[in-house]
Design an enzyme around this catalytic site. Structure first.
Site, PDB file in Angstrom:
ATOM      1  CD  GLU B  83     -11.091 -58.394  46.984  1.00  0.00           C
ATOM      2  OE1 GLU B  83     -11.924 -59.278  47.464  1.00  0.00           O
ATOM      3  OE2 GLU B  83     -11.108 -57.336  46.635  1.00  0.00           O
ATOM      4  CB  CYS B 115     -14.762 -61.192  50.237  1.00  0.00           C
ATOM      5  SG  CYS B 115     -14.438 -59.432  49.927  1.00  0.00           S
ATOM      6  CB  THR B 205     -23.169 -51.335  48.162  1.00  0.00           C
ATOM      7  OG1 THR B 205     -22.091 -51.178  47.080  1.00  0.00           O
ATOM      8  CG2 THR B 205     -22.796 -51.594  49.418  1.00  0.00           C
ATOM      9  CG  HIS B 238     -17.807 -61.543  53.983  1.00  0.00           C
ATOM     10  ND1 HIS B 238     -16.287 -61.305  53.966  1.00  0.00           N
ATOM     11  CD2 HIS B 238     -17.963 -60.183  53.312  1.00  0.00           C
ATOM     12  CE1 HIS B 238     -15.816 -60.081  53.472  1.00  0.00           C
ATOM     13  NE2 HIS B 238     -16.734 -59.373  52.829  1.00  0.00           N
ATOM     14  CE  LYS B 243     -23.960 -49.910  58.327  1.00  0.00           C
ATOM     15  NZ  LYS B 243     -24.127 -48.363  57.840  1.00  0.00           N
ATOM     16  CG  ASN B 270     -13.987 -56.575  54.527  1.00  0.00           C
ATOM     17  OD1 ASN B 270     -13.662 -57.826  54.697  1.00  0.00           O
ATOM     18  ND2 ASN B 270     -14.719 -56.191  53.654  1.00  0.00           N
TER      19      ASN B 270
END
Ligand SMILES: [Zn+2]
Lengths: 134, 350
Positions: B83, B115, B205, B238, B243, B270
């Protein structure tokens, strides 16, 4: 670097491809239309070794337009003999030493402004240190 | 999903840039009021001369170098999932294919699915080789993730990824047992054409996005294979923040030991399209013949690809070159926020 030249030399820029004269064996990098040794025109693609050692180096005080600082230039003596001029990357100027081992990577070497084309090509950097497999 | 002929990974390679910025350097610049502790201690930052193309080339070189008997010209597909493509219009994959000596008789394109773009390339590579259309296909997931200065994403948006070269199973170091894909239209994260930074659909989210798709795809694959979490030696997910991986893996029944080798985000943030593929490369660096690997990606918008792999005897002879841990150990710390902004081209000379 203009676009037609970049396109023509992409084998050299991406894969370190020069030419070897089938007559006398002389290697040219970047490629030339005729052999400088014997004038022969029977040339074959010949990729140079992507590893070598720093033969000499300098930090250019002002990076040329389109190049990002620090601009570290070196002469790199490749494993198979030829010495070529190239930028160094992934290293701080104070850590460069004559004779240090380096390997080829492909990086951005020029950007023609935020709207222009990107030039990719070879640079050299110290190999990624290998730890013990756990 | 299964292919007509069996397929696996023949070579793989990873890439993480050298630079790290401690998240403390970012909080020192922005002094967020009452904010929680950043999810990772530091994140990877590309050098000024790096982008998705240069990073994909290095990962691809390692992947090809690990299977030297394979002529690059037999690779019939090169796909780069990202991306953060250097060009809005001009494929990254043609530069990568040219640099790796794969051109001109090949399919090549860039994939975009937030992603999940890299694992989408894996699905397609499996199909191309599995159908017999090509003898090898290169799938790459790589990102230099964008984040608005001062935004919460700036603390975790890292850079890196991996390349996985798919070949017929008899030449593979890890054979694909099966795969599934699970997608819905979910507005959790997006970036419009021309916009420099992505936006969050905040209330989407986590629960309805990452967890819904990761858990659903994983459960479907386990059901298709008639397998359980305990049947696998390793599991990779991913990794937006560590967490999320811990919670999703626990809900599926995986243990901390199973996710240990593939969890790279704590040391680099990430890597977006590169995240799960890089985690898979880290697992392959450690895996032993006979082991089974579970893999599930996630991409906003939203969807997950799940794969199961069976590691073969060839793994031990396919580990030349730098491993994921070597890249993570190679670190040059950036402790000056201005230097970080320059490396990310957020401030520039021209
Ligand atoms: Zn000659």
């Amino acid at each position: 670097m203009d676009l037609p030249r970049y396109h023509r030399l992409r084998g050299a820029y991406y894969r370190l491809e020069g030419r070897r004269c089938t007559g006398c064996g002389a290697v040219a990098f970047p490629p030339r239309p005729a052999c400088r040794g014997c004038g022969g025109r029977e040339l074959e693609v010949h990729a140079l070794a992507p590893r070598g050692r720093v033969h000499s180096f300098t930090e250019m005080a002002t990076a040329p337009r389109g190049f990002d600082p620090p601009h570290l230039m070196a002469l790199v003596e490749l494993e198979d003999g030829p010495i070529i001029a190239a930028q160094l990357t992934d290293i701080d100027p104070e850590d460069i030493a004559i004779g240090m081992e380096v390997e080829m990577v492909t990086r951005r070497i020029q950007e023609k402004g935020p709207h222009g084309y990107l030039v990719y090509g070879y640079k050299f950097r110290p190999p990624v240190p290998r730890g013990e497999a756990s | 999903m299964k292919t007509a002929r069996a397929v696996g990974i023949g070579g793989y390679g990873a890439y993480v840039p050298r630079y790290r910025v401690p998240t403390a350097t970012i909080s020192a610049a922005w002094r967020p009021h009452g904010a929680t502790k950043p999810a990772v201690a530091e994140k990877s930052v590309p050098g000024a001369d790096e982008d998705v193309v240069t990073m994909a080339i290095e990962a691809g070189r390692t992947a090809l170098g690990r299977i030297p008997e394979l002529d690059p010209r037999t690779i019939g597909a090169v796909w780069v999932g990202s991306e953060s493509k250097p060009y809005a219009v001009k494929p990254s994959a043609t530069v990568v294919a040219e640099a790796l000596g794969i051109t001109p008789a090949t399919v090549a394109a860039d994939f975009e699915f937030a992603c999940k773009a890299g694992s989408e390339a894996m699905q397609t590579a499996v199909a191309f080789v599995g159908s017999g259309m090509t003898e090898a296909a290169l799938a790459i997931g790589m990102d230099t993730a964008q984040s608005r200065p001062g935004d919460a994403l700036e603390y975790t948006a890292g850079c890196g990824g991996a390349a996985h070269l798919f070949v017929p199973a008899d030449q593979a170091l890890a054979v694909v047992e099966g795969s599934v894909s699970y997608v819905t239209d979910t507005p959790d994260f997006f970036r419009r054409e021309g916009a420099a930074y992505p936006e969050h659909g905040s209330r989407f989210t986590g629960e309805p996005s990452y967890f819904e798709h990761t858990l659903a795809a994983s459960r479907r694959l386990l059901a298709e294979l008639g397998a359980q979490a305990g049947d696998f030696d390793h599991a990779v997910f991913h990794q937006p923040v560590p967490k999320f991986v811990v919670r999703a893996s626990e809900e599926l029944g995986f243990t901390a030991e199973q996710i240990r080798h593939g969890l790279v985000a704590p040391r680099m943030g990430n890597a977006y399209s590169g995240s799960s593929l890089l985690g898979l490369a880290a697992v392959l660096d450690q895996a032993r013949p006979g082991e089974r690997i579970f893999f599930c990606s996630y991409g906003s918008g939203a969807g997950s690809d799940a794969f199961a792999f069976h590691v073969t005897e060839r793994i031990d002879e396919r580990r030349q070159g730098a491993r994921v841990a070597d890249y993570l150990d190679r670190r040059r710390e950036i402790t000056d926020y201005g230097h970080y902004l320059r490396l990310r081209s957020k401030i520039r000379r021209d």
